[in-house]
Design a protein around this motif. Structure first.
Motif, PDB file in Angstrom:
ATOM      1  N   ARG A   1      93.785  -6.182  71.801  1.00 59.97           N
ATOM      2  CA  ARG A   1      94.835  -5.286  71.940  1.00 59.97           C
ATOM      3  C   ARG A   1      95.168  -4.828  70.690  1.00 59.97           C
ATOM      4  NH1 ARG A   1      98.316  -4.174  76.702  1.00 59.97           N
ATOM      5  NH2 ARG A   1      99.806  -4.411  75.374  1.00 59.97           N
ATOM      6  N   HIS A   2      95.344  -5.695  69.627  1.00 62.84           N
ATOM      7  CA  HIS A   2      95.657  -5.480  68.151  1.00 62.84           C
ATOM      8  C   HIS A   2      94.836  -4.616  67.618  1.00 62.84           C
ATOM      9  CE1 HIS A   2      97.585  -6.223  64.476  1.00 62.84           C
ATOM     10  NE2 HIS A   2      96.402  -6.598  63.913  1.00 62.84           N
ATOM     11  N   LEU A   3      93.520  -4.578  67.865  1.00 60.84           N
ATOM     12  CA  LEU A   3      92.532  -3.971  67.249  1.00 60.84           C
ATOM     13  C   LEU A   3      92.497  -2.501  68.106  1.00 60.84           C
ATOM     14  CD1 LEU A   3      89.296  -5.928  67.030  1.00 60.84           C
ATOM     15  CD2 LEU A   3      90.658  -5.152  65.121  1.00 60.84           C
ATOM     16  N   GLN A   4      92.882  -2.123  69.350  1.00 63.25           N
ATOM     17  CA  GLN A   4      92.840  -1.184  69.803  1.00 63.25           C
ATOM     18  C   GLN A   4      93.994  -0.299  69.279  1.00 63.25           C
ATOM     19  OE1 GLN A   4      93.126  -2.297  73.922  1.00 63.25           O
ATOM     20  NE2 GLN A   4      90.846  -1.731  74.180  1.00 63.25           N
ATOM     21  N   LYS A   5      94.984  -1.059  69.083  1.00 62.98           N
ATOM     22  CA  LYS A   5      96.279  -0.381  68.424  1.00 62.98           C
ATOM     23  C   LYS A   5      95.970   0.063  67.082  1.00 62.98           C
ATOM     24  CE  LYS A   5     101.091  -1.618  67.670  1.00 62.98           C
ATOM     25  NZ  LYS A   5     102.018  -2.576  67.485  1.00 62.98           N
ATOM     26  N   LEU A   6      95.223  -0.880  66.389  1.00 58.30           N
ATOM     27  CA  LEU A   6      94.954  -0.470  65.010  1.00 58.30           C
ATOM     28  C   LEU A   6      94.152   0.934  64.867  1.00 58.30           C
ATOM     29  CD1 LEU A   6      94.217  -3.553  62.873  1.00 58.30           C
ATOM     30  CD2 LEU A   6      95.957  -1.666  62.242  1.00 58.30           C
ATOM     31  N   GLU A   7      92.903   0.631  65.688  1.00 60.11           N
ATOM     32  CA  GLU A   7      92.234   1.786  65.890  1.00 60.11           C
ATOM     33  C   GLU A   7      92.764   3.116  66.201  1.00 60.11           C
ATOM     34  OE1 GLU A   7      87.868  -0.579  67.162  1.00 60.11           O
ATOM     35  OE2 GLU A   7      89.347   0.185  68.472  1.00 60.11           O
ATOM     36  N   SER A   8      93.832   3.110  67.351  1.00 57.10           N
ATOM     37  CA  SER A   8      94.405   4.420  67.677  1.00 57.10           C
ATOM     38  C   SER A   8      95.362   4.803  66.656  1.00 57.10           C
ATOM     39  CB  SER A   8      95.087   4.358  69.060  1.00 57.10           C
ATOM     40  OG  SER A   8      96.262   3.319  68.789  1.00 57.10           O
ATOM     41  N   GLU A   9      95.952   3.932  65.818  1.00 54.83           N
ATOM     42  CA  GLU A   9      96.543   4.419  64.583  1.00 54.83           C
ATOM     43  C   GLU A   9      96.009   5.262  63.619  1.00 54.83           C
ATOM     44  OE1 GLU A   9      98.834   0.978  63.440  1.00 54.83           O
ATOM     45  OE2 GLU A   9     100.112   0.842  64.878  1.00 54.83           O
ATOM     46  N   ASN A  10      94.551   4.738  63.206  1.00 53.02           N
ATOM     47  CA  ASN A  10      93.858   5.072  62.153  1.00 53.02           C
ATOM     48  C   ASN A  10      92.862   6.210  62.425  1.00 53.02           C
ATOM     49  OD1 ASN A  10      94.669   3.658  59.678  1.00 53.02           O
ATOM     50  ND2 ASN A  10      94.680   2.063  61.350  1.00 53.02           N
ATOM     51  N   LYS A  11      93.016   6.890  63.738  1.00 57.36           N
ATOM     52  CA  LYS A  11      92.177   7.947  64.319  1.00 57.36           C
ATOM     53  C   LYS A  11      92.220   9.207  63.205  1.00 57.36           C
ATOM     54  CE  LYS A  11      90.239   6.691  68.523  1.00 57.36           C
ATOM     55  NZ  LYS A  11      90.408   6.940  69.908  1.00 57.36           N
TER      56      LYS A  11
ATOM     57  N   ARG B   1      83.947  -5.296  65.383  1.00 55.85           N
ATOM     58  CA  ARG B   1      85.055  -4.538  65.316  1.00 55.85           C
ATOM     59  C   ARG B   1      86.048  -4.739  64.132  1.00 55.85           C
ATOM     60  NH1 ARG B   1      87.421  -3.962  70.747  1.00 55.85           N
ATOM     61  NH2 ARG B   1      88.885  -2.709  69.958  1.00 55.85           N
ATOM     62  N   GLU B   2      86.504  -6.090  64.061  1.00 61.45           N
ATOM     63  CA  GLU B   2      87.542  -6.274  63.039  1.00 61.45           C
ATOM     64  C   GLU B   2      86.916  -5.932  61.700  1.00 61.45           C
ATOM     65  OE1 GLU B   2      89.702 -10.213  65.159  1.00 61.45           O
ATOM     66  OE2 GLU B   2      87.938 -10.470  63.711  1.00 61.45           O
ATOM     67  N   SER B   3      85.733  -6.471  61.453  1.00 65.54           N
ATOM     68  CA  SER B   3      84.833  -5.632  59.999  1.00 65.54           C
ATOM     69  C   SER B   3      84.937  -4.454  60.144  1.00 65.54           C
ATOM     70  CB  SER B   3      83.518  -6.553  60.135  1.00 65.54           C
ATOM     71  OG  SER B   3      83.500  -8.023  60.310  1.00 65.54           O
ATOM     72  N   GLU B   4      84.586  -3.733  61.090  1.00 64.62           N
ATOM     73  CA  GLU B   4      84.616  -2.301  60.878  1.00 64.62           C
ATOM     74  C   GLU B   4      85.929  -1.542  60.422  1.00 64.62           C
ATOM     75  OE1 GLU B   4      81.050  -1.894  63.756  1.00 64.62           O
ATOM     76  OE2 GLU B   4      82.872  -1.171  64.452  1.00 64.62           O
ATOM     77  N   ILE B   5      86.828  -2.082  61.041  1.00 63.31           N
ATOM     78  CA  ILE B   5      88.285  -1.773  60.865  1.00 63.31           C
ATOM     79  C   ILE B   5      88.728  -2.159  59.478  1.00 63.31           C
ATOM     80  CG2 ILE B   5      90.654  -1.643  61.505  1.00 63.31           C
ATOM     81  CD1 ILE B   5      89.838  -1.875  64.212  1.00 63.31           C
ATOM     82  N   GLU B   6      88.337  -3.297  58.990  1.00 59.62           N
ATOM     83  CA  GLU B   6      88.852  -3.774  57.815  1.00 59.62           C
ATOM     84  C   GLU B   6      88.090  -2.815  56.598  1.00 59.62           C
ATOM     85  OE1 GLU B   6      87.440  -7.608  56.595  1.00 59.62           O
ATOM     86  OE2 GLU B   6      89.241  -8.274  55.521  1.00 59.62           O
ATOM     87  N   LEU B   7      87.015  -2.616  56.900  1.00 57.85           N
ATOM     88  CA  LEU B   7      86.081  -1.691  55.812  1.00 57.85           C
ATOM     89  C   LEU B   7      86.508  -0.245  55.867  1.00 57.85           C
ATOM     90  CD1 LEU B   7      83.392  -2.318  54.366  1.00 57.85           C
ATOM     91  CD2 LEU B   7      82.331  -0.823  56.201  1.00 57.85           C
ATOM     92  N   ARG B   8      86.918   0.348  57.004  1.00 61.84           N
ATOM     93  CA  ARG B   8      87.549   1.618  57.054  1.00 61.84           C
ATOM     94  C   ARG B   8      89.146   1.623  56.347  1.00 61.84           C
ATOM     95  NH1 ARG B   8      88.854   3.482  62.769  1.00 61.84           N
ATOM     96  NH2 ARG B   8      87.021   2.188  63.230  1.00 61.84           N
ATOM     97  N   LEU B   9      89.704   0.542  56.401  1.00 58.77           N
ATOM     98  CA  LEU B   9      91.163   0.523  56.082  1.00 58.77           C
ATOM     99  C   LEU B   9      91.143   0.315  54.264  1.00 58.77           C
ATOM    100  CD1 LEU B   9      93.064  -1.397  58.788  1.00 58.77           C
ATOM    101  CD2 LEU B   9      93.059   0.926  58.232  1.00 58.77           C
TER     102      LEU B   9
END
Lengths: 47, 223
Positions: free
Chosen positions: A37-47, B205-213
């Motif tokens: 859920r936390h990841l989904q939130k982060l992903e939607s915030e950073n689109k 997915r965590e790694s991908e987001i971390e990399l993107r951020l």
């Protein structure tokens, strides 16, 4: 039986032992769900 | 597919528990209490197995520097830690009716507790390092180092005088009991692998987001 006495009154312990793995698996699954859920939130915030 | 595997694993686990509780014969000496072993022993095996997986992941990362091995290493360590806690709890539940105490500083119990402390430390350490590459290198090195305790846990009942019994073999077990033990171990393995599968996907997915951020915003991206 050769004069030995089996341990009596143990079903509470057995019940606890058989429930414990379910508790651990459920807690772990909930942890994964919360992270998801936390990841989904982060992903939607950073689109 | 993942969900189907998890459901099948859960059903398998339920069946193994049913067998351990109701089908396996009563032990002539200990009576019913020995049924705890059908969950305690496989849980302990899985703890050691998952820490071994973590060790192989650490080793593979240090050799190849591929992040997928780092993810495998910490995901298996995390799951191993949950199993470690479960093993300690189940050991206590076994100890009370058979040894008369919830806890004693026996070599097997002490080394298993140390295992918990060490792998908890590893996961805490990971949280303290921001740079992904450095974090992976440090945790792989520490992962290799702390794995040394795993064979010590296994051999502790043979190396030191211990209240904990030594490992049984199918030769000194009733065939029905040995079968239930194996079934239970495979059921544990199936559920843990299903959970690991979910965890690994999440970690990617965590790694991908971390990399993107962590990437600096490009000129086009700046308003």
């Amino acid at each position: 039986m050769t004069g030995m006495t089996q341990i009596q009154g143990v079903w509470e312990y057995i019940r606890a032992a058989y429930i414990a793995p379910w508790v651990v698996f459920i807690v772990y699954a909930i942890q994964l769900w919360i992270r998801n859920r936390h990841l989904q939130k982060l992903e939607s915030e950073n689109k | 597919m993942q969900t189907l595997f998890l459901i099948a694993a859960i059903l398998f686990f339920g069946f193994a528990q049913y067998r351990g509780l109701f089908i396996a014969p009563t032990d002539g000496m200990m009576g019913e209490v020995y049924r705890i072993l059908f969950v305690h022993v496989p849980s302990a095996w899985m703890t050691l197995l998952f820490f071994f997986f973590s060790f192989t992941g650490s080793l593979a990362y240090l050799i190849t520097s591929k992040s997928k091995y780092d993810r495998f290493s910490y995901c298996t360590a995390e799951l191993g830690l949950y199993l470690n806690i479960l093993t300690l709890f189940l050991g206590s539940v076994w100890a009370k009716p058979t040894w008369g105490v919830w806890w004693t500083w026996d070599p097997r119990l002490t080394t298993t507790t140390l295992l918990f402390v060490m792998y908890s430390g590893l996961l805490v350490l990971r949280q303290m390092i921001g740079d992904p590459e450095r974090r992976a290198k440090v945790s792989a090195s520490v992962g290799l180092l702390i794995f040394i305790n795993v064979p010590i846990v296994y051999m502790s009942v043979r190396w030191w005088r211990s209240i904990h019994q030594i490992q049984s073999t199918p030769k000194n077990m009733d065939p029905d009991m040995a079968f239930t033990m194996r079934l239970s171990a495979f059921a544990f393995l199936a559920v843990c692998l299903a959970l690991l599968w979910f965890r690994m996907r999440l970690a990617k997915r965590e790694s991908e987001i971390e990399l993107r951020l962590s990437k600096p915003p490009t000129q086009e991206g700046v308003e």
